[in-house]
Every structure is written in structure tokens, then in C-alpha cells.
Motif scaffolding. Structure first.
Motif, short mmCIF file in Angstrom:
data_model
loop_
_atom_site.label_atom_id
_atom_site.label_comp_id
_atom_site.label_asym_id
_atom_site.label_seq_id
_atom_site.Cartn_x
_atom_site.Cartn_y
_atom_site.Cartn_z
N LEU A 1 0.74 -1.21 0.09
CA LEU A 1 0.02 0.07 0.13
C LEU A 1 0.90 1.16 -0.11
CD1 LEU A 1 -2.87 0.92 -0.11
CD2 LEU A 1 -2.79 1.01 2.39
N SER A 2 2.01 1.27 0.82
CA SER A 2 2.65 2.33 0.83
C SER A 2 3.48 2.41 -0.72
CB SER A 2 3.90 2.30 1.86
OG SER A 2 3.40 2.24 3.18
N ALA A 3 3.84 1.44 -1.25
CA ALA A 3 4.35 1.75 -2.49
C ALA A 3 3.70 2.37 -3.58
CB ALA A 3 4.93 0.17 -2.96
N ILE A 4 2.19 1.92 -3.52
CA ILE A 4 1.24 2.24 -4.28
C ILE A 4 1.03 3.70 -3.98
CG2 ILE A 4 -1.14 2.12 -5.01
CD1 ILE A 4 -0.94 -1.06 -4.55
N ALA A 5 1.12 3.93 -3.00
CA ALA A 5 0.69 5.56 -2.51
C ALA A 5 1.67 6.27 -3.00
CB ALA A 5 0.60 5.72 -0.99
N THR A 6 3.01 5.90 -2.81
CA THR A 6 4.19 6.70 -3.33
C THR A 6 4.05 6.70 -4.66
OG1 THR A 6 5.56 5.63 -1.46
CG2 THR A 6 6.74 6.75 -3.49
N ILE A 7 3.82 5.79 -5.68
CA ILE A 7 3.84 6.06 -7.12
C ILE A 7 2.60 6.77 -7.39
CG2 ILE A 7 2.97 4.67 -9.27
CD1 ILE A 7 4.36 2.21 -8.02
N LEU A 8 1.36 6.90 -6.72
CA LEU A 8 0.13 7.74 -7.04
C LEU A 8 0.61 9.01 -6.69
CD1 LEU A 8 -2.80 5.45 -5.81
CD2 LEU A 8 -2.20 6.17 -8.15
N GLY A 9 1.34 9.30 -5.64
CA GLY A 9 1.67 10.70 -5.00
C GLY A 9 2.52 11.32 -6.02
N HIS A 10 3.71 10.77 -6.30
CA HIS A 10 4.36 11.26 -7.49
C HIS A 10 3.83 11.33 -8.59
CE1 HIS A 10 8.26 11.73 -4.63
NE2 HIS A 10 7.67 10.55 -4.23
N GLY A 11 3.21 10.35 -9.20
CA GLY A 11 2.58 10.34 -10.54
C GLY A 11 1.41 11.38 -10.71
N LEU A 12 0.89 11.79 -9.56
CA LEU A 12 -0.24 13.03 -9.59
C LEU A 12 0.11 14.49 -9.42
CD1 LEU A 12 -3.26 10.97 -8.11
CD2 LEU A 12 -2.79 11.47 -10.71
N ASN A 13 1.60 14.41 -8.88
CA ASN A 13 2.22 15.61 -8.53
C ASN A 13 2.50 16.54 -9.96
OD1 ASN A 13 3.41 17.86 -7.21
ND2 ASN A 13 5.08 16.55 -6.59
N ILE A 14 1.44 16.86 -10.50
CA ILE A 14 1.80 17.35 -11.93
C ILE A 14 1.37 18.92 -11.76
CG2 ILE A 14 1.93 15.43 -13.47
CD1 ILE A 14 -1.01 15.86 -13.92
N PRO A 15 1.53 19.70 -12.74
CA PRO A 15 1.16 21.21 -12.42
C PRO A 15 -0.42 21.26 -12.54
CG PRO A 15 2.48 21.10 -14.29
CD PRO A 15 2.45 19.66 -13.76
N TYR A 16 -1.07 22.19 -11.69
CA TYR A 16 -2.14 22.30 -11.52
C TYR A 16 -3.14 21.03 -10.97
CZ TYR A 16 -0.67 26.10 -14.50
OH TYR A 16 -0.12 26.91 -15.05
N SER A 17 -2.61 20.05 -10.50
CA SER A 17 -3.50 19.02 -9.81
C SER A 17 -3.42 19.19 -8.27
CB SER A 17 -2.45 17.83 -9.92
OG SER A 17 -1.44 17.96 -9.23
N PRO A 18 -4.52 18.82 -7.76
CA PRO A 18 -4.68 18.91 -6.46
C PRO A 18 -3.69 18.30 -5.27
CG PRO A 18 -6.73 18.08 -7.40
CD PRO A 18 -5.72 18.00 -8.26
N VAL A 19 -2.93 17.34 -6.04
CA VAL A 19 -1.84 16.79 -5.25
C VAL A 19 -0.68 17.55 -5.25
CG1 VAL A 19 -0.31 14.92 -5.20
CG2 VAL A 19 -2.47 14.44 -5.68
N GLN A 20 -0.46 18.33 -6.26
CA GLN A 20 0.73 19.41 -6.30
C GLN A 20 0.29 20.38 -5.45
OE1 GLN A 20 0.99 22.17 -9.47
NE2 GLN A 20 3.39 21.25 -9.77
N LEU A 21 -0.88 20.80 -5.34
CA LEU A 21 -1.22 21.84 -4.33
C LEU A 21 -0.99 21.50 -2.68
CD1 LEU A 21 -4.51 23.12 -5.74
CD2 LEU A 21 -2.25 24.35 -5.91
N VAL A 22 -1.16 20.19 -2.58
CA VAL A 22 -0.72 19.78 -1.37
C VAL A 22 0.75 19.69 -1.12
CG1 VAL A 22 -0.60 17.69 0.23
CG2 VAL A 22 -2.64 18.15 -0.93
N SER A 23 1.44 19.41 -1.92
CA SER A 23 3.17 19.48 -1.84
C SER A 23 3.56 21.24 -1.71
CB SER A 23 3.50 18.98 -3.17
OG SER A 23 4.88 19.07 -3.41
#
Length: 276
Positions: free
Chosen positions: A100-122
Motif C-alpha cells: 500500500l505504501s508503494a502504491i501510494a508513493t507511485i500515485l503521489g509522485h505520478g499525480l504531482n503534476i502542474p495544477y493538480s490537487p496533489v501538487q497543491l498539497v505539496s
């Protein structure tokens, strides 16, 4: 009556335990915040107990329309356990392990793109915060964002392809929507549709708005809100759970509006077909 009391007690105990997990599990140097969280856990448990023990709830919606509240509780519990586990790992100086941590890491970095909500968290994390904390928030954001959409999609499929919220005992609109006043304002169907659209819109906007609100709070409070792992757990849990809850509520209200409109149409047709 005994069965209802036991059921309400189990529900209350479950919600109280989940609310207490971050305080009991995550290492923290702020004892007063832990005590406050435990007190809030007891309050939440008492609130749920009294909502379910009476036949007419006062605030909690869809208490007799399973699995609406069960889905929300499962998603809330999942995010609390995962977020608390991630920050506990950091506090103990351990490495993140598990699929689960591995999947979460992949999702977190994969969604850390410009204008995405995940990037705003970062971006809401101050540069002075430890990299491990920022990485943890990115992991939780990735899992929380994708998980929220999966939860909403699953609930939509339940509404679309089943008879939800119908049951053997029928569906009581006023019992499941206790805050809805049928005597005020416009037609109830119009109001339900309007409120549903507002909830869905807020659910879509919330992942973008919550980081901005935290950033504004950071301007006035400094890095104190990022110094306590418990606070970070609840920020990320709220960021993940609130949007899904709003979208689910909007979807449910659209379904109720459709049911009321169909019922009215059936009654109208019945009266029309009656012989003079």
C-alpha cells in the motif's frame, strides 16, 4: 430495543476508536492536543450513539439507507489508519514498507503534476519542513485523491444499478434527511436538485480549496500547524474524506429527488386513469 441499543453502542465505539487512533498511535510532543483529540473522540461516539438510538435523528443523514454511511465510515477509517501509520513510521525513524505504501508513493509522485490537487498539497508545505514529512503528505495525497474518486464511482454504481435507498420498510425522506424542511422554500424536488449540485461542485473544488486554506492559516500561525504530526494526519484525512463525502451526498440527494418526482408522476397517472 436491546438490539438497537447494542447496534448504536457498537457504532459509537467504532467511531470513537477511529477518532482516537492518531492520538494513541502517532508520536507527539503536544500532550494537550492529544487530550483534546481524545475528548473529541468521546464526543463523536456519544453523538453517533444518540443519533442511532432514536427513531428520528436530528443531524446525521441517511441513518436507515445502508450502505451510505458504511461506505463513508470505511473510507474515513482507511485514511485515518493509513495517515497515522505513515506518520508513526516517520516518528519511529523507520522506512515505509508494504504494497500500500508503494502504491501510494507511485500515485503521489505520478499525480504531482502542474495544477493538480496533489501538487497543491505539496506546495502548501513550507520549505523548512523535513523532506520525510513532505514525502509522507505526498503519499497520503496520492492515495486519498484516487481513493476518493473510486469511492464516489462505486457509490454511483450502487445508486445507478440497485434500488438504493429502497428497503423492505420503505424510505422515509424526513428521517434520512432530518435537516431538510419540506415546508420552506421552493418545491422539494427543485431544492434537492439544487443542493445536490452544490454539494457535488463543492466536492470537486474542495481538493483545490483546502490546501489554499491551510496555506492562509500558515501565514498567520507560522509552522506550528506543521509541527504536530496529529494535526497533519487530520489535515490529510480531511483533504481526502471531505470531497468524497460531499460528492456522495450530492449523488444521494439527486437519487432522492428522482424518487420523489417518479412517485408524484405515478400518483398523477393513477388519478388520471381513475374512472369518473
Amino acid at each position: 430495543m436491546i438490539t438497537k441499543i447494542i447496534s448504536a453502542f457498537v457504532r459509537a465505539l467504532s467511531i470513537a476508536v477511529v477518532f482516537a487512533i492518531p492520538s494513541l498511535w502517532v508520536p507527539s510532543f503536544h500532550s494537550h492536543s492529544s487530550q483534546l483529540a481524545l475528548a473529541f473522540a468521546l464526543f463523536a461516539g456519544a453523538f453517533v450513539f444518540f443519533e442511532y438510538i432514536y427513531d428520528t435523528p436530528t443531524t446525521l443523514e441517511f441513518t436507515s439507507a445502508a450502505p451510505y454511511n458504511r461506505i463513508r465510515f470505511i473510507w474515513f477509517t482507511t485514511m485515518v489508519l493509513f495517515a497515522a501509520g505513515v506518520f508513526r513510521t516517520i516518528g519511529l525513524g523507520l522506512d515505509h514498507a508494504g504494497p500500500l505504501s508503494a502504491i501510494a508513493t507511485i500515485l503521489g509522485h505520478g499525480l504531482n503534476i502542474p495544477y493538480s490537487p496533489v501538487q497543491l498539497v505539496s506546495l502548501m508545505v513550507p520549505p523548512t519542513i523535513q523532506p520525510e514529512t513532505k514525502e509522507a503528505m505526498l503519499m497520503i495525497a496520492g492515495l486519498g485523491y484516487i481513493g476518493s474518486w473510486l469511492i464516489c464511482g462505486g457509490f454511483y454504481l450502487i445508486v445507478r444499478f440497485t434500488d438504493w435507498p429502497k428497503s423492505d420498510t420503505g424510505f422515509n425522506v424526513w428521517k434520512n434527511l432530518p435537516l431538510l424542511d419540506p415546508t420552506s422554500g421552493k418545491d422539494i424536488v427543485v431544492r434537492l436538485v439544487r443542493d445536490a449540485r452544490v454539494n457535488i461542485s463543492l466536492g470537486i473544488i474542495a481538493p483545490f480549496a483546502i490546501p489554499a486554506m491551510v496555506k492562509i492559516a500558515f501565514i498567520y500561525t507560522g509552522t506550528r500547524i506543521f509541527a504536530n504530526p496529529e494535526t497533519l494526519v487530520w489535515i490529510m484525512v480531511g483533504w481526502s474524506v471531505i470531497p468524497a463525502s460531499l460528492i456522495m451526498r450530492g449523488t444521494a440527494m439527486l437519487r432522492i429527488a428522482t424518487m420523489i418526482a417518479e412517485k408524484r408522476q405515478t400518483e398523477t397517472n393513477g388519478h388520471t386513469l381513475q374512472p369518473a
